[in-house]
Design an enzyme around this catalytic site. Structure first.
Site, PDB file in Angstrom:
ATOM      1  N   LYS A   1      -8.701  13.662   4.866  1.00  0.00           N
ATOM      2  CA  LYS A   1      -7.753  12.585   4.770  1.00  0.00           C
ATOM      3  C   LYS A   1      -6.664  12.758   5.871  1.00  0.00           C
ATOM      4  O   LYS A   1      -6.610  13.827   6.280  1.00  0.00           O
ATOM      5  CB  LYS A   1      -7.096  12.271   3.355  1.00  0.00           C
ATOM      6  CG  LYS A   1      -6.526  13.721   2.766  1.00  0.00           C
ATOM      7  CD  LYS A   1      -5.812  13.594   1.555  1.00  0.00           C
ATOM      8  CE  LYS A   1      -6.788  13.622   0.313  1.00  0.00           C
ATOM      9  NZ  LYS A   1      -6.779  12.624  -0.568  1.00  0.00           N
ATOM     10  N   ARG A   2      -5.518  11.656   6.131  1.00  0.00           N
ATOM     11  CA  ARG A   2      -4.595  11.988   7.024  1.00  0.00           C
ATOM     12  C   ARG A   2      -3.935  12.923   6.600  1.00  0.00           C
ATOM     13  O   ARG A   2      -3.750  13.367   5.473  1.00  0.00           O
ATOM     14  CB  ARG A   2      -4.004  10.574   7.041  1.00  0.00           C
ATOM     15  CG  ARG A   2      -4.653   9.466   7.756  1.00  0.00           C
ATOM     16  CD  ARG A   2      -5.003   9.841   9.412  1.00  0.00           C
ATOM     17  NE  ARG A   2      -3.904  10.316   9.929  1.00  0.00           N
ATOM     18  CZ  ARG A   2      -3.611   9.201  10.999  1.00  0.00           C
ATOM     19  NH1 ARG A   2      -4.174   8.109  11.266  1.00  0.00           N
ATOM     20  NH2 ARG A   2      -2.630   9.382  11.861  1.00  0.00           N
TER      21      ARG A   2
ATOM     22  N   THR B   1      -8.597   6.241  -1.693  1.00  0.00           N
ATOM     23  CA  THR B   1     -10.091   5.804  -1.693  1.00  0.00           C
ATOM     24  C   THR B   1     -11.248   6.790  -1.552  1.00  0.00           C
ATOM     25  O   THR B   1     -12.356   6.582  -1.985  1.00  0.00           O
ATOM     26  CB  THR B   1     -10.360   4.488  -0.910  1.00  0.00           C
ATOM     27  OG1 THR B   1      -9.706   4.840   0.321  1.00  0.00           O
ATOM     28  CG2 THR B   1      -9.469   3.364  -1.364  1.00  0.00           C
TER      29      THR B   1
ATOM     30  N   HIS C   1       0.702  -1.216   0.016  1.00  0.00           N
ATOM     31  CA  HIS C   1      -0.100   0.238   0.061  1.00  0.00           C
ATOM     32  C   HIS C   1       0.683   1.093   0.020  1.00  0.00           C
ATOM     33  O   HIS C   1       0.088   2.312   0.047  1.00  0.00           O
ATOM     34  CB  HIS C   1      -0.921   0.165   1.344  1.00  0.00           C
ATOM     35  CG  HIS C   1      -1.827  -1.066   1.196  1.00  0.00           C
ATOM     36  ND1 HIS C   1      -3.092  -0.921   0.866  1.00  0.00           N
ATOM     37  CD2 HIS C   1      -1.826  -2.297   1.811  1.00  0.00           C
ATOM     38  CE1 HIS C   1      -3.938  -2.049   1.025  1.00  0.00           C
ATOM     39  NE2 HIS C   1      -3.110  -2.919   1.429  1.00  0.00           N
TER      40      HIS C   1
ATOM     41  N   LYS D   1     -15.146   7.754  -3.048  1.00  0.00           N
ATOM     42  CA  LYS D   1     -16.340   7.908  -2.427  1.00  0.00           C
ATOM     43  C   LYS D   1     -16.858   9.428  -3.097  1.00  0.00           C
ATOM     44  O   LYS D   1     -18.080   9.423  -2.975  1.00  0.00           O
ATOM     45  CB  LYS D   1     -16.000   8.174  -0.931  1.00  0.00           C
ATOM     46  CG  LYS D   1     -15.560   6.906  -0.375  1.00  0.00           C
ATOM     47  CD  LYS D   1     -15.157   6.957   1.059  1.00  0.00           C
ATOM     48  CE  LYS D   1     -14.110   5.735   1.478  1.00  0.00           C
ATOM     49  NZ  LYS D   1     -13.291   5.989   2.404  1.00  0.00           N
TER      50      LYS D   1
ATOM     51  N   LYS E   1       0.515  14.482   0.781  1.00  0.00           N
ATOM     52  CA  LYS E   1      -1.031  14.900   0.517  1.00  0.00           C
ATOM     53  C   LYS E   1      -1.086  16.143   0.260  1.00  0.00           C
ATOM     54  O   LYS E   1      -2.134  16.703  -0.461  1.00  0.00           O
ATOM     55  CB  LYS E   1      -1.832  14.139   1.637  1.00  0.00           C
ATOM     56  CG  LYS E   1      -1.815  12.669   1.479  1.00  0.00           C
ATOM     57  CD  LYS E   1      -2.759  12.066   2.768  1.00  0.00           C
ATOM     58  CE  LYS E   1      -2.630  10.626   3.016  1.00  0.00           C
ATOM     59  NZ  LYS E   1      -3.403   9.798   2.122  1.00  0.00           N
TER      60      LYS E   1
HETATM   61  C1  26Q Z   1       3.571   1.097  10.404  1.00  0.00           C
HETATM   62  C2  26Q Z   1       4.683   0.811  11.247  1.00  0.00           C
HETATM   63  C3  26Q Z   1       4.244   1.025  12.717  1.00  0.00           C
HETATM   64  C4  26Q Z   1       3.161   1.761  13.125  1.00  0.00           C
HETATM   65  C5  26Q Z   1       2.501   1.964  12.215  1.00  0.00           C
HETATM   66  C6  26Q Z   1       2.580   1.477  10.679  1.00  0.00           C
HETATM   67  C7  26Q Z   1       1.515   2.108   9.633  1.00  0.00           C
HETATM   68  C8  26Q Z   1       0.283   2.037   9.732  1.00  0.00           C
HETATM   69  C9  26Q Z   1      -0.721   2.335   8.936  1.00  0.00           C
HETATM   70  C10 26Q Z   1       2.014   2.237   8.153  1.00  0.00           C
HETATM   71  C11 26Q Z   1       0.989   2.537   7.391  1.00  0.00           C
HETATM   72  C12 26Q Z   1      -0.302   2.497   7.599  1.00  0.00           C
HETATM   73  C13 26Q Z   1      -1.419   2.926   6.573  1.00  0.00           C
HETATM   74  C14 26Q Z   1      -1.065   3.054   5.392  1.00  0.00           C
HETATM   75  C15 26Q Z   1      -2.289   3.581   4.634  1.00  0.00           C
HETATM   76  O1  26Q Z   1      -3.424   3.878   4.935  1.00  0.00           O
HETATM   77  N1  26Q Z   1      -1.894   3.434   3.139  1.00  0.00           N
HETATM   78  C16 26Q Z   1      -3.075   3.810   2.185  1.00  0.00           C
HETATM   79  O2  26Q Z   1      -3.753   2.633   1.784  1.00  0.00           O
HETATM   80  C17 26Q Z   1      -4.890   2.925   1.014  1.00  0.00           C
HETATM   81  C18 26Q Z   1      -5.457   1.587   0.626  1.00  0.00           C
HETATM   82  O3  26Q Z   1      -4.921   0.651  -0.290  1.00  0.00           O
HETATM   83  C19 26Q Z   1      -4.531   3.560  -0.061  1.00  0.00           C
HETATM   84  O4  26Q Z   1      -5.538   4.150  -0.851  1.00  0.00           O
HETATM   85  C20 26Q Z   1      -3.691   4.830   0.435  1.00  0.00           C
HETATM   86  O5  26Q Z   1      -3.162   5.647  -1.043  1.00  0.00           O
HETATM   87  C21 26Q Z   1      -2.500   4.823   0.993  1.00  0.00           C
HETATM   88  O6  26Q Z   1      -1.755   5.801   1.443  1.00  0.00           O
END
Ligand code: 26Q
Length: 834
Positions: free
Chosen positions: A568-569, A675, A377, A679, A574
């Protein structure tokens, strides 16, 4: 009856499934709701907005889910269905009531039952806390997948963690983010069923030790461990009106009694209690996706806890049904890894098969590589997970042994294919060498999987040509793309009921299960009466959002304004900063007396990871600029800038039906898919965006004339980077210069000297990774094209209809069909035959 068939009968619960179905009428719902309110919950007085009425209604609905759940499980056992375990550290479910009512076709009955008690379904539904067990896109995607899999009758089990505290709540003080714990379980979670009988033991620490078994085989044992109990809590996932109810199994950690006793006998009661606490800490809190963050050891514990519990659960179930014969295991099971977060499952499955079930390496490896599939991702190199070898060795010594062995054999394979290419071997090794050697989790996932996919066409292409190029050269057949989607049940049918009704009135209701049918709206895009209805619904949705904004932000916005939304985050890539620069530019135009500015409300929302300082600066930046813009009398009817606090799934259900313009403005090559973009499109927003992630496919689907494109492409970003000089770009652009002058003269931080310096510096930094300044001009020009179209309501509405009409491809029903055809190969469940 023989012993086996008895076990079989009691496990499948023949008596239960022969019970006639509970009725779905208003009377029946009212009766059960009253029963649960007074008997199950022991309450008398009925008050409006009582959480107990909400709970009683959930129990009445859950009773009906459980019947279908049992039949679904019986059918899967009967057919010995091949199944998928979707492993994810995050499931951002949001609220469940409306979705369950919609899918069971109970909305009217529930609403009428409550009306008879003098209550409104909307108010009761408002008592539900979001299940915020995720950070953002990746977690919400997993939730949409579950809805679509159940609707397509695919036998998919979600495996996740039951965090005590989910995504933190955000509020804003002095323009800054304040985090508050999310105590979503305070009033219980009435959807879940704890299955203590299916608890698993998870081991940590200790050492690995070899021994010779009774047959003279050399085996390895993992000894001296500190054990933790994993207790499953099952959440029902109903399909849309199809009698299927799938399972989301969430694991919760608890101390084991054995361990407590051991410490207790050693005389240290306090230590025993402390150990129990330490065990329960594992599932205490969801980790925010910060790259710089402490407490990483706990995160690795969470990952292993999930992987081990879920794999043990699958193997237990397998052995109950097939004994210890694994010949067909790979034909009947598949595990989809949601990013590298559960990637340690590759080594854990090897350990379980070898150490617990006594398979040899080759047999175990064959099973592992035929069952694991990995979804990536992110392209951001800093987001690729690495764990230090020393931490691994301390926490999971047996797993580290296995990773080393996997690596040794893998490097052997690379050496055969490219003899003497030492650099390539160093690049591809699962262990990154250096002063602190690290395990590269993405490489472990790739080496152990038969399928590796990205989440949008561009993203998958960039993975193959960039990040994972070496692996693509070695195993091109393993790589594929699966473009993301969203479920139209939540993101159109439920959250935008008026628009859903209007659409159904024109093209019938089948779009709810076949989103491509929205194409049928194209024929009505020029129909004046239809356009008027479409516009009126958008206006009503905007009024609804404006009311909430007034309540929460004490800010009045006129629903006639263009609602320009970026939620979004908060992350530098972004580029919320670029959005604010445009807001300042509009402000500057208005201040200079430009009367042509199209009235616009810019709405920005999102959370910053608590440890991500720059993201927090961005929130401060937005709020400071908002304060100045919103205070000026000149901007009153022309421009509002609002920061929407505590953005979450439920907020998006209110926001996306109300958006005119969807901001998807990431630096090209950085957003894997997005995503939220889907929406918004589904709900008739037009997109202003870069050629990034799924924007590329959105633009293709709707047609370039109905999408506001701007910005450098991936290739242009790469070429420009070397000579990137933001200050000369600013100097050469009058609008940009004026914006920077306002910023740099402390216009937005009059009594807070220096607070916006980090923002200014990042914009002027020649090494700005996100190259914000490079896209300013092109963004502002695209926004002028937006204004021109918005001035023509008919043309705008036509484009809005065409956007919804073209959004069919972005249903997770399509995404799940793609996963199923290319990766999973599951046969739909047939509960009616049960
Ligand atoms: C990693 C290590 C330690 C703690 C947390 C994490 C961590 C947690 C969540 C790293 C990444 C995430 C989340 C990533 C994320 O949400 N990516 C998004 O995924 C979506 C679904 O595929 C995409 O549409 C987005 O583009 C992408 O940013």
């Amino acid at each position: 009856m023989t012993a086996t068939s008895d076990t079989h009968a009691s496990r499948q619960g023949f008596n239960l499934i022969q019970t006639p179905n509970l009725e779905m009428s208003t009377d029946a719902i009212l009766e059960d709701l009253t029963h649960h309110f007074s008997r199950t919950l022991g309450r008398r007085a009925v008050r409006t907005k009582s959480p107990f009425i909400y709970q009683a209604l959930v129990y009445a609905v859950r009773d009906r889910l459980i019947e279908r759940w049992n039949r679904t499980n019986v059918a899967m056992e009967r057919d010995d269905s091949r199944r998928v375990g979707y492993m994810s550290l995050e499931f951002l479910m949001g609220r469940l009531l409306n979705n369950a009512l919609l899918n069971l076709e109970l909305s009217d009955a529930a609403s009428e039952a409550l009306e008879r008690l003098g209550m409104h379904l909307e108010d009761v539904a408002d008592c539900e806390h979001d299940a915020g067990l995720g950070n953002g896109g990746l977690g919400r995607l997993a939730a949409c997948f579950l809805d679509s899999c159940a609707t397509l009758k695919l036998p998919v089990v979600g495996y996740g963690i039951r965090y005590q505290y989910g995504m933190f709540h955000q509020h804003i003080e002095d323009g800054r983010q304040i985090e508050e714990p999310d105590m979503w379980l305070r009033h219980g979670f009435p959807w879940e069923i704890e299955r203590i009988e299916l608890a698993q033991t998870i081991r940590f620490g200790g050492f690995s030790d070899s021994y010779t078994d009774h047959h003279g085989n050399l085996r390895v044992r993992w000894r001296g461990t500190h054990d933790v109990l994993a207790i499953p809590h099952d959440v029902p996932i109903p399909g849309y009106r199809n009698e299927v109810v799938n399972t989301l199994r969430l694991w919760s950690a608890s101390g084991t009694s054995e361990f407590d006793l051991e410490e207790f006998n050693a005389g240290d009661y306090a230590d025993a209690v402390a150990a129990k606490n330490a065990a329960e800490n594992i599932t205490m809190v969801l980790y925010p996706n910060a790259t710089t963050e402490t407490g990483r050891e706990l995160r690795l514990r969470q990952q292993y806890f999930l992987a081990s519990a879920s794999l043990q659960d699958t193997l237990r179930d397998w052995c109950e049904r097939h004994g210890r014969n694994f010949d067909d295991f790979a034909a009947k099971n598949c595990f989809q890894l949601n990013d590298t977060h559960p990637a340690v499952a590759v080594a854990e499955l090897m350990r379980l098969l070898m150490d617990e079930y006594h398979l040899g390496w080759d047999e175990a490896w064959e099973i592992t590589c035929r069952t694991m599939a990995y979804t990536n991702h992110t392209l951001l190199p800093e987001a690729l997970e690495k764990w230090s070898v020393s931490l691994f060795g301390r926490l999971l010594p047996r797993i580290l042994d296995i990773i080393y062995e996997i690596n040794a054999r893998f490097i052997g394979e690379v050496g055969q294919r490219w003899p003497g290419d030492e650099q390539r071997i160093a690049r591809m090794s699962l262990i990154e060498e250096g002063p602190e050697p690290m395990v590269r989790m993405a490489y472990l996932a790739i080496v152990g999987s038969f399928s590796i996919n990205g989440v949008a066409a561009l993203h998958s292409e960039l993975l193959q040509q960039g990040l994972f190029r070496d692996f693509f050269e070695l195993w091109p057949e393993r790589f594929n793309n699966k473009t993301n989607g969203v479920t139209q049940r939540r993101w159109l049918a439920a959250c935008n009921p008026d628009l859903a009704r209007l659409i159904t009135g024109k093209i019938g209701s089948n779009w709810v299960v076949n989103l491509d049918e929205l194409e049928g709206l194209r024929a009505h895009a020029d129909d004046q009466a239809f356009q008027t209805s479409w516009r009126n619904i958008k206006y009503a949705n905007k009024s609804r959002l404006a009311k909430v904004i007034h309540k929460r932000c004490h800010q009045s916005i006129d629903p006639a304004m263009m609602f320009d939304v970026q939620v979004k985050r908060i992350h530098e890539y972004k580029r919320q900063i670029l959005n604010v620069l445009h807001a300042i530019h509009l402000y500057d135009r208005i201040m200079r007396g430009d009367n042509d500015v199209v009235p616009r409300a810019i709405i920005i929302g999102g959370k910053a990871a608590p440890g991500y300082v720059m993201a927090k600066n961005v929130i401060k930046f937005i709020n400071n600029v908002a304060r100045v813009i919103n205070r000026s009398s000149l901007t009153k009817d022309k421009l509002r800038l609002v920061f929407f606090p505590d953005y979450n799934v439920t907020a998006m259900e209110l926001i996306c039906p109300a958006a005119d313009l969807s901001e998807q403005i990431s630096t090209a090559g950085k957003e894997a898919s997005g995503t939220g973009n889907m929406k918004f499109m589904m709900n008739g927003a037009l997109t202003i965006g870069t050629l990034d992630g799924a924007n590329v496919e959105i633009r293709e689907a709707v047609g370039e004339e109905h999408f506001f494109l701007f910005g450098l492409t991936v290739d242009e970003i790469a070429t420009r980077r070397a000579s990137y000089d933001p200050s000369s770009i600013i100097a050469a652009d009058q609008d940009f210069s004026r914006v920077m002058k306002l910023l740099e003269s402390s216009h937005f931080n009059q009594f807070e000297p220096g607070v916006l310096d980090p923002i200014i510096q990042s914009i002027r930094n020649p090494h700005d990774e996100w190259m914000t300044a490079a896209d300013f001009r092109s963004f502002v020009d695209a926004q002028s094209r937006v204004e021109a179209v918005y001035k023509d309501p008919q043309e705008w509405t036509r484009k809005s209809i065409l956007n919804t009409a073209a959004s069919g491809r972005f249903s997770t029903d399509r995404t799940m069909r793609d996963y199923n055809n290319d990766i999973w190969q599951l046969t739909p469940i047939d509960p009616d035959r049960a």
